[in-house]
Design an enzyme around this catalytic site. Sequence first.
Site, PDB file in Angstrom:
ATOM      1  N   HIS A  61     -10.061   1.485   0.125  1.00  0.00           N
ATOM      2  CA  HIS A  61      -9.586   2.828   0.493  1.00  0.00           C
ATOM      3  C   HIS A  61     -10.747   3.824   0.523  1.00  0.00           C
ATOM      4  CE1 HIS A  61      -5.284   2.860   1.076  1.00  0.00           C
ATOM      5  NE2 HIS A  61      -5.060   2.201  -0.042  1.00  0.00           N
ATOM      6  N   CYS A  68       0.849  -1.193   0.000  1.00  0.00           N
ATOM      7  CA  CYS A  68       0.000   0.000   0.000  1.00  0.00           C
ATOM      8  C   CYS A  68       0.878   1.233   0.000  1.00  0.00           C
ATOM      9  CB  CYS A  68      -0.916   0.010   1.227  1.00  0.00           C
ATOM     10  SG  CYS A  68      -2.007   1.453   1.309  1.00  0.00           S
ATOM     11  N   HIS A 115      -8.675  -3.528  -3.460  1.00  0.00           N
ATOM     12  CA  HIS A 115      -7.798  -2.732  -2.600  1.00  0.00           C
ATOM     13  C   HIS A 115      -8.186  -1.256  -2.653  1.00  0.00           C
ATOM     14  CE1 HIS A 115      -3.630  -1.975  -0.841  1.00  0.00           C
ATOM     15  NE2 HIS A 115      -4.022  -0.754  -1.209  1.00  0.00           N
ATOM     16  N   GLU A 116      -8.433  -0.729  -3.860  1.00  0.00           N
ATOM     17  CA  GLU A 116      -8.769   0.692  -3.987  1.00  0.00           C
ATOM     18  C   GLU A 116     -10.186   0.991  -3.497  1.00  0.00           C
ATOM     19  OE1 GLU A 116      -6.345   2.641  -4.498  1.00  0.00           O
ATOM     20  OE2 GLU A 116      -5.086   0.903  -4.917  1.00  0.00           O
TER      21      GLU A 116
END
Length: 495
Positions: free
Chosen positions: A460, A414, A456-457
């Site tokens: 976020h 990350c 993953h994004e």
Amino acid sequence: MTTEAEDAFRAELKRWRDVRGRSQSALAREVGYGPSYVSKVEGGTQRPSEAFALAADRVLQAGGSIAHAHRELSAGRGAVPRQQASEPGAPHESSLIVRHEDTRLHFDGAVYRATQRRELYNDSPDPITRYLIRISVDRYPGDPERSNEHYRANPLTWEEIDLTATVDGEPIGWKIQHDRDAFKELWLLFENAHGRYPLYPGESVWLEYSYTVGADKWGTWFQRAVRLPTERLSVQLDFPSALAPKVWGTETTMTAAALPFRTAITRTEGPGRTLFAWSTDDPPLHARYRLEWKFRSSNTEEETTDTMTATASEKMRSVGMVQEGDPILEKPAQRFTLPDEAEDARRVVAELGSAAERAAEVHVFGKGMGVAAPQIGIDRAAAIVRTPEGETLTLLNPRIIEESTETDEQYEGCLSFFDVRGMVPRPMAISVEHQDIDGTVRITMFERGMARLVAHEVDHLHGLLYRARMRPGVQPIPVSQYKGTGSQWQYGGGK
């Protein structure tokens, strides 16, 4: 009788002479040809040589346009016909057309001087008497809080800007529309104390304005947003060679896709100076073109780490990535209302593309990469993902609506705590609901590596870091122990 290709070359040469303000004789001297040579080429009685075309392209900083026109001429091809925005009665979204916009940015090591020239054509039935311009600066791209604090303490002033403006060489005045710490907006008025100079229907004019901003307030980027129908856009950057400059560019289209420039930026070395030139034809409305640079031999006060000894996280912090512990990474990002906030979305996606380019300068991403808006200090629900092959996916207001039961577990990194790598279980396939810039809702399925990158994004944008996805008792390992840097994720079945 001349061919279409010959006409296209002569038009290209004359266009760039006009943009750079060179007479025929001045250009002839600079390229090392006789005084009558340029006149004969433009008059159609002299076929241009390849050496002349290359020299003219270099001297006029045409970004390869003149050289390309000569290659088309040599191959016996003409320019592809395009609808001329200046034809009387042709439909346009605006009554004002930019035939050519050219920007030159000169840096002397301490101060930037931007000079912008626009050939404007009035395609309306009424005279035009003013033109709106914006001067916007951002010293710390990707760190808006730091920039806002900087400009509150050191606002951009009219005195330091030292604005000048002319219409066809005649000085003109202006009227201030907005005056903010890091943003100025004003109307250039086609008049002065001695007279008025309206742009009448069917006429064209060269508008030029120039302003100065110190390096302490500028930031290493320049961006153009296409707000009017434009036939040609060009940019020239002029830097001291001693700073060892490197330049790259990102385009954000009307659909909010963030891509590298479609045409190359040319580089020319001169006595003590390095020049970069780039141009494009018929840029679409609402597209944004952003050039960024870094000075590899610069030692500014803002550089807090030596790039040879900096940790991975320090390198990411140095290119504008928000680091773990910042509250913006721990809360859901604000969604866009589309299409009402389309312009804001395009701006954020442009910033994400630039941030990805900066990150790629300090690390090799063999598995692909992604950047979410909170990671560059922007509280909006936008992210981009780049595949290992270099393709870019834009995600606006994304949310995962379905996951496969089959999962796998692999290491992730990350950008907001890049000193470690964590073993993270993820679904092998996900379905994601997201929006286009026009508000259209789409559902896209991703598998394997792309599913991992996208998930993953999306995490976020919902305030989650991958630590929250790791199995209980499993801890990230130092990047020094990780052996997968630069390689792709491994899956069975050859994929």
